[in-house]
Design an enzyme around this catalytic site. Sequence first.
Site, PDB file in Angstrom:
ATOM      1  CG  ASN A  11      -1.938  -0.647   1.410  1.00 33.54           C
ATOM      2  OD1 ASN A  11      -2.273  -1.318   0.456  1.00 33.54           O
ATOM      3  ND2 ASN A  11      -2.014  -1.773   2.408  1.00 33.54           N
ATOM      4  N   GLY A  39       1.694  -1.413   4.076  1.00 37.91           N
ATOM      5  CA  GLY A  39       0.914  -2.301   3.276  1.00 37.91           C
ATOM      6  C   GLY A  39       2.079  -3.509   4.487  1.00 37.91           C
ATOM      7  CD  GLU A 138      -2.901  -4.304   4.745  1.00 38.88           C
ATOM      8  OE1 GLU A 138      -3.108  -3.516   5.984  1.00 38.88           O
ATOM      9  OE2 GLU A 138      -1.900  -4.236   4.352  1.00 38.88           O
ATOM     10  CG  ASN A 182      -2.708  -5.956  17.623  1.00 39.65           C
ATOM     11  OD1 ASN A 182      -3.959  -6.255  17.960  1.00 39.65           O
ATOM     12  ND2 ASN A 182      -2.757  -4.647  16.771  1.00 39.65           N
ATOM     13  CG  LEU A 213       2.130  -7.695  25.379  1.00 35.67           C
ATOM     14  CD1 LEU A 213       2.043  -7.916  27.058  1.00 35.67           C
ATOM     15  CD2 LEU A 213       0.228  -7.789  25.222  1.00 35.67           C
ATOM     16  N   GLY A 217       5.753  -4.745  25.913  1.00 38.21           N
ATOM     17  CA  GLY A 217       7.080  -6.353  25.794  1.00 38.21           C
ATOM     18  C   GLY A 217       5.761  -7.030  24.738  1.00 38.21           C
ATOM     19  CB  THR A 241       2.913   3.824  11.377  1.00 35.01           C
ATOM     20  OG1 THR A 241       2.311   4.695  11.769  1.00 35.01           O
ATOM     21  CG2 THR A 241       1.964   3.141  10.279  1.00 35.01           C
ATOM     22  CB  ALA A 242       5.939  -0.186  10.545  1.00 28.40           C
ATOM     23  CB  ALA A 243       5.889  -0.868  16.491  1.00 32.56           C
TER      24      ALA A 243
END
Length: 306
Positions: A11, A39, A138, A182, A213, A217, A241-243
């Site tokens: 994306n 993306g 996605e 998550n 988390l 962690g 955003t991308a963690a």
Amino acid sequence: MTRIVVFGSTNMDLVAYARRAPARGETVAGHAFRTIPGGKGANQAVAAARAGGEVALVGAVGSDDFGYRLRDTLEHCSVDTDLLRTVEGPSGTAHIVVDDEGGNSIVVVPGANGTVTSLSHGDEALITGADLLLLQLELPLSAVVDAAAHARRHGVRTVLTPAPAQPLPPELFDATDLLVPNEHEAAVLTGRVDPHAAALALLDVVPEVVVTLGAAGCLYAARGADLLAVPAPRVRAVDTTAAGDTFVGALAVALGEGRPVPDALAWASAAAALSVRREGASTSMPYRAEIEAALGTSEPLEADPA
């Protein structure tokens, strides 16, 4: 070198930065805007490549300028794009608001990603030769199930990120070796808000689970083993955003290299912590040397200079 295939989305992220995200019906003033390649599939591919994996991405981009930029970015990051299709029409887009605390709200429009409804013979051959297959949600769910099942038949370890969160069919769980939700996604899948309870409940459908988390962690659960909590490095977040995708990409490399699970989770947590110090998705992901350096210090990871 660990061979990783990512079957997933590309994306263009359209990112607005504001003091806070707007409530329903509200307009707020932003202070910056960027277009950044992203993306979940592309993010995990870039993260894994920068962490030292040999990575190929299977998916689709559109025939628009975004598609050209997405492919170019992946190739620049040493991701094999030979089986990244180009289809007529728009590429996928993600419309993101990032607040001053580093939190985000996202709306994804699939675009070209929605055309990936089946595996080609080339896709199947590429997956067969991999050490790990990374999957997200996605792309059309039927194709994700097919990719996971093909990997299972050929002894390729499957790692599934169940995002965007949604109920999943039993056949996808049956073909998943490691599930990485998550807290929110784990709650959607199990109906349990407590992440410890959710992680244990998910062992009814998959053999291994990592629940991420955020700043706290992650939790690791496996059948026949005690629940393991791994703390995250201290960090001042700029953009989260991308963690999660950075975590998964780095984790795949660590597991493929045969690192013990506690070490692999610490490696992935360090990579994710480094990524939130920088704005953007693919632009924020650390290189292998940065991850190794971060693991060698107990000092807080400060935000990178703007």
